[in-house]
Write a protein that holds these residues in place. Structure first.
Motif, PDB file in Angstrom:
ATOM      1  N   THR A   1       0.832  -1.202   0.000  1.00  0.00           N
ATOM      2  CA  THR A   1       0.000   0.000   0.000  1.00  0.00           C
ATOM      3  C   THR A   1       0.866   1.252   0.000  1.00  0.00           C
ATOM      4  OG1 THR A   1      -1.793  -1.167   1.118  1.00  0.00           O
ATOM      5  CG2 THR A   1      -1.797   1.248   1.279  1.00  0.00           C
TER       6      THR A   1
ATOM      7  N   HIS B   1       0.965   4.254  -2.864  1.00  0.00           N
ATOM      8  CA  HIS B   1       0.782   5.680  -2.601  1.00  0.00           C
ATOM      9  C   HIS B   1       1.980   6.486  -3.087  1.00  0.00           C
ATOM     10  CE1 HIS B   1      -2.972   5.231  -0.554  1.00  0.00           C
ATOM     11  NE2 HIS B   1      -2.458   4.454   0.384  1.00  0.00           N
TER      12      HIS B   1
ATOM     13  N   HIS C   1       2.202   6.753  -6.925  1.00  0.00           N
ATOM     14  CA  HIS C   1       1.188   7.710  -7.387  1.00  0.00           C
ATOM     15  C   HIS C   1       1.781   9.119  -7.375  1.00  0.00           C
ATOM     16  CE1 HIS C   1      -3.243   9.202  -6.905  1.00  0.00           C
ATOM     17  NE2 HIS C   1      -2.494  10.140  -7.398  1.00  0.00           N
TER      18      HIS C   1
ATOM     19  N   ARG D   1      -7.726  -2.166  -6.169  1.00  0.00           N
ATOM     20  CA  ARG D   1      -8.943  -1.344  -6.030  1.00  0.00           C
ATOM     21  C   ARG D   1      -8.886  -0.514  -4.751  1.00  0.00           C
ATOM     22  NH1 ARG D   1     -12.341  -6.118  -7.483  1.00  0.00           N
ATOM     23  NH2 ARG D   1     -12.436  -6.042  -9.734  1.00  0.00           N
ATOM     24  N   ARG D   2      -8.445  -1.123  -3.648  1.00  0.00           N
ATOM     25  CA  ARG D   2      -8.329  -0.382  -2.387  1.00  0.00           C
ATOM     26  C   ARG D   2      -7.334   0.770  -2.521  1.00  0.00           C
ATOM     27  NH1 ARG D   2      -8.370  -5.604  -0.313  1.00  0.00           N
ATOM     28  NH2 ARG D   2      -6.130  -5.526   0.103  1.00  0.00           N
ATOM     29  N   ALA D   3      -6.375   0.641  -3.422  1.00  0.00           N
ATOM     30  CA  ALA D   3      -5.383   1.698  -3.648  1.00  0.00           C
ATOM     31  C   ALA D   3      -5.853   2.713  -4.689  1.00  0.00           C
ATOM     32  CB  ALA D   3      -4.057   1.069  -4.074  1.00  0.00           C
ATOM     33  N   GLY D   4      -7.108   2.597  -5.138  1.00  0.00           N
ATOM     34  CA  GLY D   4      -7.682   3.582  -6.056  1.00  0.00           C
ATOM     35  C   GLY D   4      -7.707   3.198  -7.520  1.00  0.00           C
ATOM     36  N   TRP D   5      -7.177   2.037  -7.856  1.00  0.00           N
ATOM     37  CA  TRP D   5      -7.157   1.590  -9.261  1.00  0.00           C
ATOM     38  C   TRP D   5      -8.528   1.065  -9.667  1.00  0.00           C
ATOM     39  CZ3 TRP D   5      -2.615   1.331 -12.345  1.00  0.00           C
ATOM     40  CH2 TRP D   5      -1.444   1.735 -11.693  1.00  0.00           C
TER      41      TRP D   5
ATOM     42  N   LEU E   1      -5.310   3.934 -13.275  1.00  0.00           N
ATOM     43  CA  LEU E   1      -5.400   4.894 -12.192  1.00  0.00           C
ATOM     44  C   LEU E   1      -5.210   6.293 -12.753  1.00  0.00           C
ATOM     45  CD1 LEU E   1      -5.465   5.474  -9.062  1.00  0.00           C
ATOM     46  CD2 LEU E   1      -2.967   5.365  -9.173  1.00  0.00           C
TER      47      LEU E   1
END
Length: 184
Positions: free
Chosen positions: A119, A123, A126, A153-157, A182
């Motif tokens: 995670t 971040h 990104h 998905r939890r990381a925004g993808w 993303l």
């Protein structure tokens, strides 16, 4: 040890082959072999089938190291001086895709899993892609059957598609390749 009991990882970016010492290359190879042996990473094309040793992936690590440039970066996370995880991010070279980047080789050392290293890498990449490389979008592909799409998905993808049965791990073990994106 839980994620809340672990200090935040330290990050280092490598943008030139000369920045990756022999010791760091050996650490990357050891991590890659361990992750492959645990069922979680892509096997380099010129490697035997698992189980792998670090020596089996040294040539692949060297190829990655030689590809490093400001537009192709290796991001490493360490805990207490030990390599905990790494990934590669590179800008697409085609002019129509130059605003996009690709993330490859996302790996967390097996004994550091569950501590938030992956995670933290997501971040950090990104921010690097957006703020330092000027990218607007990242893409990656993941192998189905490991739950990786849930992590991303939890990381925004966002999952944008699948290639059914595109990855053959062994006879009778075909997996979808999951395509993810993303926006930065």
């Amino acid at each position: 040890m839980t994620a809340s009991e672990v200090a935040a990882p330290t990050f280092a970016q490598f943008t030139r082959p000369s920045e990756l010492s022999g010791a760091r290359r050996r650490d990357l190879a050891a991590c890659w072999a361990a992750v492959v042996n645990a069922g979680g990473a892509v096997i380099p094309a010129d490697c035997p089938l698992p189980p792998l040793t670090p020596a089996d992936v040294e040539a692949a690590v060297d190829r990655i190291a030689e590809s490093l440039a400001p537009e192709c970066r290796l991001l490493a996370a360490t805990l207490d001086g030990e390599l905990a995880g790494w990934l590669l991010v590179r800008r697409e070279t085609h002019p129509l895709e130059a605003h996009c980047g690709v993330v490859n080789h996302v790996q967390t050392q097996v004994h550091f899993r569950g501590l938030g290293i992956g995670t933290a890498l997501m971040h950090r990449v990104h921010r690097i892609a957006r703020d330092e490389m000027g990218l607007e979008r990242l893409k990656l592909s993941a192998r189905a059957g490991l739950g990786l799409e849930h992590f991303y998905r939890r990381a925004g993808w966002a999952e944008i598609g699948r290639w059914p049965g595109a990855l053959r791990l062994a006879p009778g073990d075909d997996r979808d390749e999951i395509l993810m994106s993303l926006a930065l």
